[in-house]
Write an enzyme that holds these catalytic residues in place. Sequence first.
Site, PDB file in Angstrom:
ATOM      1  N   ASP A 155       0.739  -1.331  -0.049  1.00 17.60           N
ATOM      2  CA  ASP A 155      -0.207  -0.015   0.011  1.00 17.60           C
ATOM      3  C   ASP A 155       0.836   1.305  -0.020  1.00 17.60           C
ATOM      4  O   ASP A 155       2.205   1.364   0.201  1.00 17.60           O
ATOM      5  CB  ASP A 155      -1.007   0.051   1.210  1.00 17.60           C
ATOM      6  CG  ASP A 155      -0.263  -0.523   2.544  1.00 17.60           C
ATOM      7  OD1 ASP A 155       1.076  -0.306   2.560  1.00 17.60           O
ATOM      8  OD2 ASP A 155      -0.948  -0.849   3.358  1.00 17.60           O
ATOM      9  N   ASN A 179      -7.670  -2.990  14.282  1.00 18.63           N
ATOM     10  CA  ASN A 179      -8.953  -3.229  13.963  1.00 18.63           C
ATOM     11  C   ASN A 179      -9.211  -4.502  13.058  1.00 18.63           C
ATOM     12  O   ASN A 179     -10.284  -4.437  12.424  1.00 18.63           O
ATOM     13  CB  ASN A 179      -9.482  -1.957  13.223  1.00 18.63           C
ATOM     14  CG  ASN A 179      -8.663  -1.565  12.146  1.00 18.63           C
ATOM     15  OD1 ASN A 179      -8.102  -2.215  11.534  1.00 18.63           O
ATOM     16  ND2 ASN A 179      -8.938  -0.226  11.417  1.00 18.63           N
ATOM     17  N   HIS A 220      -7.438  -4.906   9.954  1.00 22.95           N
ATOM     18  CA  HIS A 220      -7.114  -4.485   8.774  1.00 22.95           C
ATOM     19  C   HIS A 220      -6.051  -5.292   8.332  1.00 22.95           C
ATOM     20  O   HIS A 220      -4.851  -5.716   9.135  1.00 22.95           O
ATOM     21  CB  HIS A 220      -6.947  -3.034   8.451  1.00 22.95           C
ATOM     22  CG  HIS A 220      -5.783  -2.260   8.788  1.00 22.95           C
ATOM     23  ND1 HIS A 220      -5.946  -1.031   9.046  1.00 22.95           N
ATOM     24  CD2 HIS A 220      -4.394  -2.738   9.247  1.00 22.95           C
ATOM     25  CE1 HIS A 220      -4.438  -0.556   9.487  1.00 22.95           C
ATOM     26  NE2 HIS A 220      -3.835  -1.920   9.698  1.00 22.95           N
ATOM     27  N   GLU A 271      -9.329  -1.612   5.530  1.00 27.13           N
ATOM     28  CA  GLU A 271      -9.990  -1.274   6.732  1.00 27.13           C
ATOM     29  C   GLU A 271     -11.649  -2.384   6.796  1.00 27.13           C
ATOM     30  O   GLU A 271     -11.816  -2.777   5.775  1.00 27.13           O
ATOM     31  CB  GLU A 271     -10.728   0.142   6.931  1.00 27.13           C
ATOM     32  CG  GLU A 271      -9.136   1.142   6.809  1.00 27.13           C
ATOM     33  CD  GLU A 271      -8.456   1.069   8.077  1.00 27.13           C
ATOM     34  OE1 GLU A 271      -8.474   0.206   8.758  1.00 27.13           O
ATOM     35  OE2 GLU A 271      -8.147   2.176   8.106  1.00 27.13           O
TER      36      GLU A 271
HETATM   37  P1  PGA Z   1       2.288  -2.251  12.705  1.00 32.18           P
HETATM   38  O1  PGA Z   1       1.150  -2.283  11.811  1.00 32.18           O
HETATM   39  O2  PGA Z   1       3.178  -3.331  12.174  1.00 32.18           O
HETATM   40  O3  PGA Z   1       3.119  -0.858  12.723  1.00 32.18           O
HETATM   41  O4  PGA Z   1       1.586  -2.692  14.234  1.00 32.18           O
HETATM   42  C1  PGA Z   1       0.450  -3.252  11.335  1.00 32.18           C
HETATM   43  C2  PGA Z   1      -0.674  -2.835  10.479  1.00 32.18           C
HETATM   44  O5  PGA Z   1      -1.398  -1.822  10.870  1.00 32.18           O
HETATM   45  O6  PGA Z   1      -0.895  -3.675   9.361  1.00 32.18           O
END
Ligand code: PGA
EC number: 3.5.99.6
Length: 257
Positions: free
Chosen positions: A68, A137, A139, A144
């Site tokens: 992304d 959450n 995702h 999302e």
């Molecule tokens: P993080 O993010 O590795 O910084 O915890 C993971 C994500 O949001 O997919």
Amino acid sequence: MSEVFVVSGPAEAGEYVAEILARAITTNPETVLGLATGSTPLPIYAALAEKVRTEGIDVSRVSGFALDEYVGIDPAHDQSYHHVIDAEVTQTLGLNPERVHVPSGNPETLESAGTAYEDAIRAAGGVDWQILGIGANGHIGFNEPGSPLDSLTRRVPLTEQTREDNARFFETIDEVPRHAITQGVGTILRAGHLFLLAFGAHKADAVARAINGPISPEIPASAIQSHPHVTVLLDAAAAAGLAPADYTVVEGVVSAV
Ligand code: PGA
């Protein structure tokens, strides 16, 4: 769901995945990696870089596709995923920059950027090994809650929780972009093998729902249950919402590969 391992921490998880990837690249020098940003995958990149150096693994023909990018961020901004992937993956591993792809977050070309990215992944032969973190959450990528499980690369709004979670990388939360372009859940599911990593108590609820909950767009990571080749690597805190029967505790990681 193929396997869920609880390891002692991020370094062990990184070592485990890096060992598999090092062998894969040695067997197939044109391996295609699916690359995640965030804090979670960093131990993989560090451990793989160490193996590339010490074992002299040829990575000149390895390709990478990031999950992304923020919409409207200057690719030169130090929090653009173009920059982050270049610094944390391309440079660290010594990949050929021409073989490392990040979707374009240019607002003026967004409509065609999604299709172009899908085409580029297909032209490379598809992603062999996809690295995934998981949002608190649920995702994956920037898909999302509510993301269709067959979605492809497209523009998406970011939830306030994700913006708050990522504000630590910016000076103020106002700087965190409100939209992103992300590989879809459907794009991610096309990869040959998925590694999903999560560390810390703040991920426990999302992990439990991803692994044991219904497969639902409300928890996009739950889609991994429908993939035949998945390895989930957790620390004990992230596994707190699972029953002991849901996972295997792995000690002495490398010998377990
Ligand atoms: P993080 O993010 O590795 O910084 O915890 C993971 C994500 O949001 O997919």
